[in-house]
Write a protein that holds these residues in place. Structure first.
Motif, mmCIF file in Angstrom:
data_model
loop_
_atom_site.group_PDB
_atom_site.id
_atom_site.type_symbol
_atom_site.label_atom_id
_atom_site.label_comp_id
_atom_site.label_asym_id
_atom_site.label_seq_id
_atom_site.Cartn_x
_atom_site.Cartn_y
_atom_site.Cartn_z
ATOM 1 N N GLY A 117 47.734 41.452 18.147
ATOM 2 C CA GLY A 117 48.035 40.196 18.152
ATOM 3 C C GLY A 117 47.813 39.602 17.546
ATOM 4 O O GLY A 117 47.083 38.845 16.875
ATOM 5 N N ALA A 118 46.120 39.601 17.475
ATOM 6 C CA ALA A 118 45.210 39.405 16.651
ATOM 7 C C ALA A 118 45.566 39.786 15.036
ATOM 8 O O ALA A 118 44.705 38.530 14.410
ATOM 9 C CB ALA A 118 43.786 39.465 17.488
ATOM 10 N N ARG A 119 45.816 40.585 14.884
ATOM 11 C CA ARG A 119 45.793 41.239 13.373
ATOM 12 C C ARG A 119 46.883 40.348 13.131
ATOM 13 O O ARG A 119 46.738 39.687 12.291
ATOM 14 C CB ARG A 119 45.979 42.134 13.196
ATOM 15 C CG ARG A 119 44.356 43.425 13.502
ATOM 16 C CD ARG A 119 44.549 45.178 12.948
ATOM 17 N NE ARG A 119 45.444 45.326 14.277
ATOM 18 C CZ ARG A 119 44.642 46.186 15.302
ATOM 19 N NH1 ARG A 119 43.361 46.011 15.661
ATOM 20 N NH2 ARG A 119 46.018 46.849 16.344
ATOM 21 N N GLU A 120 47.441 40.482 13.990
ATOM 22 C CA GLU A 120 49.381 39.477 13.383
ATOM 23 C C GLU A 120 49.250 37.949 13.290
ATOM 24 O O GLU A 120 49.585 37.351 12.353
ATOM 25 C CB GLU A 120 50.379 39.877 14.523
ATOM 26 C CG GLU A 120 51.630 39.411 14.301
ATOM 27 C CD GLU A 120 52.162 39.212 12.714
ATOM 28 O OE1 GLU A 120 52.882 38.489 12.666
ATOM 29 O OE2 GLU A 120 52.472 40.929 12.077
ATOM 30 N N LEU A 121 48.128 37.630 14.112
ATOM 31 C CA LEU A 121 47.768 36.143 13.987
ATOM 32 C C LEU A 121 46.874 36.280 12.725
ATOM 33 O O LEU A 121 47.290 35.220 12.041
ATOM 34 C CB LEU A 121 47.262 35.876 15.313
ATOM 35 C CG LEU A 121 46.712 34.919 15.363
ATOM 36 C CD1 LEU A 121 47.363 33.555 14.977
ATOM 37 C CD2 LEU A 121 45.812 34.219 16.091
ATOM 38 N N ALA A 122 45.730 36.603 12.086
ATOM 39 C CA ALA A 122 45.202 36.686 11.343
ATOM 40 C C ALA A 122 45.933 36.219 9.889
ATOM 41 O O ALA A 122 45.555 36.180 9.108
ATOM 42 C CB ALA A 122 44.252 37.451 11.137
ATOM 43 N N ARG A 123 46.519 37.678 9.594
ATOM 44 C CA ARG A 123 47.860 37.872 8.935
ATOM 45 C C ARG A 123 48.566 37.131 8.087
ATOM 46 O O ARG A 123 48.898 36.863 7.475
ATOM 47 C CB ARG A 123 48.736 39.512 8.604
ATOM 48 C CG ARG A 123 49.632 39.420 7.634
ATOM 49 C CD ARG A 123 50.824 40.239 7.796
ATOM 50 N NE ARG A 123 52.067 40.061 9.372
ATOM 51 C CZ ARG A 123 52.603 38.930 9.448
ATOM 52 N NH1 ARG A 123 52.685 38.272 8.584
ATOM 53 N NH2 ARG A 123 53.180 38.389 9.684
ATOM 54 N N TRP A 124 49.328 36.196 9.683
ATOM 55 C CA TRP A 124 50.311 34.932 9.699
ATOM 56 C C TRP A 124 49.767 33.643 8.927
ATOM 57 O O TRP A 124 49.908 33.357 8.239
ATOM 58 C CB TRP A 124 50.947 34.733 11.128
ATOM 59 C CG TRP A 124 51.503 34.076 10.900
ATOM 60 C CD1 TRP A 124 52.912 33.540 10.504
ATOM 61 C CD2 TRP A 124 50.912 32.357 11.461
ATOM 62 N NE1 TRP A 124 53.611 31.706 10.683
ATOM 63 C CE2 TRP A 124 52.519 31.442 10.833
ATOM 64 C CE3 TRP A 124 50.348 31.962 11.884
ATOM 65 C CZ2 TRP A 124 52.353 30.178 11.282
ATOM 66 C CZ3 TRP A 124 50.192 30.501 12.100
ATOM 67 C CH2 TRP A 124 51.279 29.885 12.201
ATOM 68 N N ALA A 125 48.365 33.345 9.423
ATOM 69 C CA ALA A 125 47.736 32.703 9.146
ATOM 70 C C ALA A 125 46.862 32.533 7.983
ATOM 71 O O ALA A 125 46.913 31.121 7.130
ATOM 72 C CB ALA A 125 46.183 32.591 9.793
#
Length: 186
Positions: A75-83
């Motif tokens: 989830g943290a990786r997905e959030l960083a990618r999206w941001a």
């Protein structure tokens, strides 16, 4: 706005219940479309299903059972990618105001009206008045002493968009005769 990513962002600060996530969403995005509790819990269930969040436990504190959620490493990786993604400008301009102007001209033409621009002009005038009223509300909101920065920034964003709409309406009003002629020949 991506609800799933916003909830992941709120979970980045630590584990939380759905109720608390909804409350923090309302505080951080005061001018955004309201987020329903059902949407929060449905999105959390999807985040868990997709491995982006996990259930950390449940508690009741003497009331109904509440589930505690946390973000996962994925989830943290997905959030960083999206941001980090640049949000592309919209490929299509969908403007309900413009559609109503054209429809007003079409309806007047179908009714055999001789002045096909008057309905469209009246609509633009009424829409401009509604925009101006909202702009006054937002300006008052952001200039109220003690207003938090999130609210001020949200109001600034909305004001910029409303101002662009008002300028577009002004320009369109001056071009109604030409637009009517184009609609008539199409």
């Amino acid at each position: 706005m991506s609800t799933r990513h916003v909830l992941l962002g709120l979970l980045a600060g630590g584990s939380s219940h759905g109720y608390d996530l909804k409350r923090r969403y309302d505080e951080r995005f005061p001018q955004a479309r309201p987020l329903a509790y059902g949407q929060v819990y449905t999105t959390l269930q999807r985040l868990v299903r997709d491995g982006l969040a996990a259930v950390e436990g449940t508690d009741s504190d003497g009331g109904p059972e509440r589930t505690l959620y946390r973000s996962t490493d994925e989830g943290a990786r997905e959030l960083a990618r999206w941001a980090d993604e640049v949000t592309p400008p919209a490929p299509f301009v969908t403007n309900e105001i413009f559609a109503k102007v054209v429809v007003s001209i079409l309806v007047a033409a179908a009714a055999g009206g001789s002045d096909r621009t008057s309905d469209a002009a009246a609509y633009l005038q009424a829409q401009r008045a509604a925009h101006m009223a909202r702009m006054r509300e937002l300006t008052e909101l952001k200039t109220t002493p003690g207003t938090d920065l999130s609210t001020v920034l949200s109001a600034d964003y909305a004001l910029a968009h409303l101002d662009a709409d008002v300028r577009w309406m002004t320009t369109t009003s001056t071009r109604l005769a030409t637009l009517t002629a184009e609609v008539d020949t199409a």
